[in-house]
Design a protein around this motif. Structure first.
Motif, short mmCIF file in Angstrom:
data_model
loop_
_atom_site.label_atom_id
_atom_site.label_comp_id
_atom_site.label_asym_id
_atom_site.label_seq_id
_atom_site.Cartn_x
_atom_site.Cartn_y
_atom_site.Cartn_z
N VAL A 70 -14.69 20.68 -12.54
CA VAL A 70 -13.24 20.82 -12.32
C VAL A 70 -12.57 19.45 -12.19
N VAL A 71 -13.22 18.56 -11.42
CA VAL A 71 -12.64 17.22 -11.24
C VAL A 71 -12.58 16.48 -12.57
N THR A 72 -13.66 16.59 -13.39
CA THR A 72 -13.67 15.91 -14.69
C THR A 72 -12.55 16.41 -15.58
N GLY A 76 -9.52 14.05 -16.91
CA GLY A 76 -9.27 13.89 -18.35
C GLY A 76 -7.87 14.28 -18.73
N THR A 77 -7.40 15.37 -18.15
CA THR A 77 -6.04 15.83 -18.44
C THR A 77 -5.00 14.82 -17.95
N MET A 78 -5.24 14.28 -16.73
CA MET A 78 -4.29 13.30 -16.20
C MET A 78 -4.27 12.03 -17.03
N LEU A 79 -5.48 11.61 -17.46
CA LEU A 79 -5.55 10.38 -18.27
C LEU A 79 -4.85 10.56 -19.60
N LEU A 80 -5.09 11.70 -20.26
CA LEU A 80 -4.47 11.95 -21.56
C LEU A 80 -2.97 12.01 -21.45
N TYR A 81 -2.50 12.82 -20.56
CA TYR A 81 -1.05 12.96 -20.43
C TYR A 81 -0.41 11.78 -19.73
N GLY A 84 0.25 9.15 -22.52
CA GLY A 84 1.40 9.58 -23.31
C GLY A 84 2.70 9.43 -22.55
N SER A 85 2.63 9.78 -21.26
CA SER A 85 3.84 9.65 -20.45
C SER A 85 4.24 8.21 -20.29
N ALA A 86 3.19 7.32 -20.11
CA ALA A 86 3.52 5.89 -19.96
C ALA A 86 4.16 5.35 -21.21
N SER A 87 3.61 5.73 -22.41
CA SER A 87 4.19 5.26 -23.68
C SER A 87 5.60 5.76 -23.83
N THR A 88 5.77 7.05 -23.50
CA THR A 88 7.11 7.62 -23.61
C THR A 88 8.07 6.93 -22.67
N THR A 89 7.57 6.66 -21.45
CA THR A 89 8.43 5.99 -20.47
C THR A 89 8.79 4.59 -20.91
N THR A 90 7.77 3.87 -21.48
CA THR A 90 8.03 2.50 -21.96
C THR A 90 9.05 2.51 -23.08
#
Length: 370
Positions: A70-72, A76-81, A84-90
């Motif tokens: 569950v933790v993995t 993984g979901t947090m890292l992926l999104y 993407g969120s950081a790129s979008t934010t930038t």
């Protein structure tokens, strides 16, 4: 009264014998103790306990592994999104910052400058003129109409093969490039001041500024024993170095440019009977191999330069019929001098220097009409 006959009770007769009579079905089922005892006897000893422990082990393994899974998945979901969120934010931040208010352009790191052909040639010529003692040599290229600028433009854009000199590499300089440039300056300094229609004032072109090698900028001339030359124009030695410029009576007009001094192997310079003016350039003091210097019948002015005394290989000097003035220079170092003609200059004055008495090789001295 007669009693009724007894009826035979067949049912009782049939089942009278209780011992022979089968017990009821429910009476045939085993009791709870018998079932438990039998089940205990049928099963292997300890199987129930072992399966119980196995089930407890499986539950424990699932309880341990499941949180990691569950933790993995969550990480993984947090890292992926998150990326993407950081790129979008930038991107959003960049868009907002560029539209909301002006920003300074990004600093571009400096790149190495790649020199052009002209820059490499100018650098080469600069080193050559500096070595020859030219004063402010680079300034001559500031005037686009100067002989030097026109010669440079021809070297860079007008010259063509097979005579054209290969491009010098960074930090390189070729003697032929300097030599070809000096002759081009000589042409522009003395060739185009008198023009008639589409022709310049030179009687003969001598192939100047042609595709030929500069050592072929001449015409054949009958052998003249007194002058020791056979080429009318430019002549070179076996190494391709200019040793003679022979152009008398060719309607040259202008001044002798200082770039003449770049021809360090020059032995013969005959520009007599032309329309040259101005003064003799001080850079000519570098012509240490000069043996014959003839500029008679021109309009050259100024004083006779003292540096002639340093050109110790001189054998013949003629400044006849010019506009020189001042006193006679000391020429005591010219031990090989055989002919000296300074006549008809009108403004020469003073006495003959005592050092001239040491000119043991002198055979002809002409000082009349002064």
């Amino acid at each position: 009264m007669m009693s009724a006959p007894e009826e035979s009770n067949t049912f009782d007769d049939k089942y009278d014998d209780t011992e022979a009579m089968e017990p009821p079905i429910h009476d045939q089922l085993p009791s709870l103790e018998e079932v438990h005892q039998k089940s205990t006897l049928d099963l292997p000893v300890g199987s129930f306990e072992e399966r119980k422990k196995a089930r407890h082990g499986s539950y424990l393994w699932i309880a341990i592994v499941l949180p990691f899974v569950v933790v993995t998945v969550i990480l993984g979901t947090m890292l992926l999104y998150g990326v993407g969120s950081a790129s979008t934010t930038t991107a959003a931040t960049t868009t907002i910052s560029t539209t909301a208010r002006p920003t300074r352009p990004p600093t571009v790191p400096p790149t190495a400058h790649v020199q052009t052909r002209q820059e490499r040639i100018v650098q080469c010529l600069g080193r050559a003129t500096d070595a020859a003692g030219f004063e402010d040599a680079a300034a001559v290229f500031g005037d686009e109409e100067s002989p030097q600028s026109r010669a440079l433009a021809w070297i860079v854009d007008g010259d063509s093969r097979p005579g054209r000199v290969e491009d010098p590499g960074p930090g390189e300089c070729y003697d032929r490039l300097v030599q070809r440039y000096a002759l081009a300056v000589l042409y522009y300094a003395m060739a185009e001041l008198l023009q008639y229609k589409d022709t310049d004032n030179w009687r003969r072109e001598f192939n100047f500024l042609s595709r030929k090698n500069e050592c072929e900028w001449h015409e054949e001339l009958e052998y003249v024993e007194a002058e020791q030359v056979i080429d009318y124009g430019v002549a070179c030695d076996w190494q391709g170095r200019v040793t003679s410029i022979y152009m008398p009576k060719n309607r040259l007009e202008g001044t002798i440019p200082p770039e003449i001094a770049l021809l360090s192997q020059l032995k013969v310079l005959n520009l007599s009977e032309n329309r040259l003016s101005g003064e003799l350039p001080p850079e000519m003091s570098n012509l240490l191999n000069l043996e014959v210097f003839l500029v008679a019948m021109n309009d050259i002015s100024g004083t006779i330069p003292d540096y002639l005394n340093a050109l110790t290989k001189l054998k013949k000097v003629s400044l006849l019929d010019n506009m020189f003035e001042g006193t006679l220079p000391d020429l005591g170092n010219l031990k090989q001098l055989t002919h000296l003609d300074l006549s008809n200059n009108m403004d020469l004055e003073g006495t003959i220097p005592a050092s001239w008495g040491e000119l043991g090789a002198l055979r002809g001295l002409f000082l009349s009409f002064n």
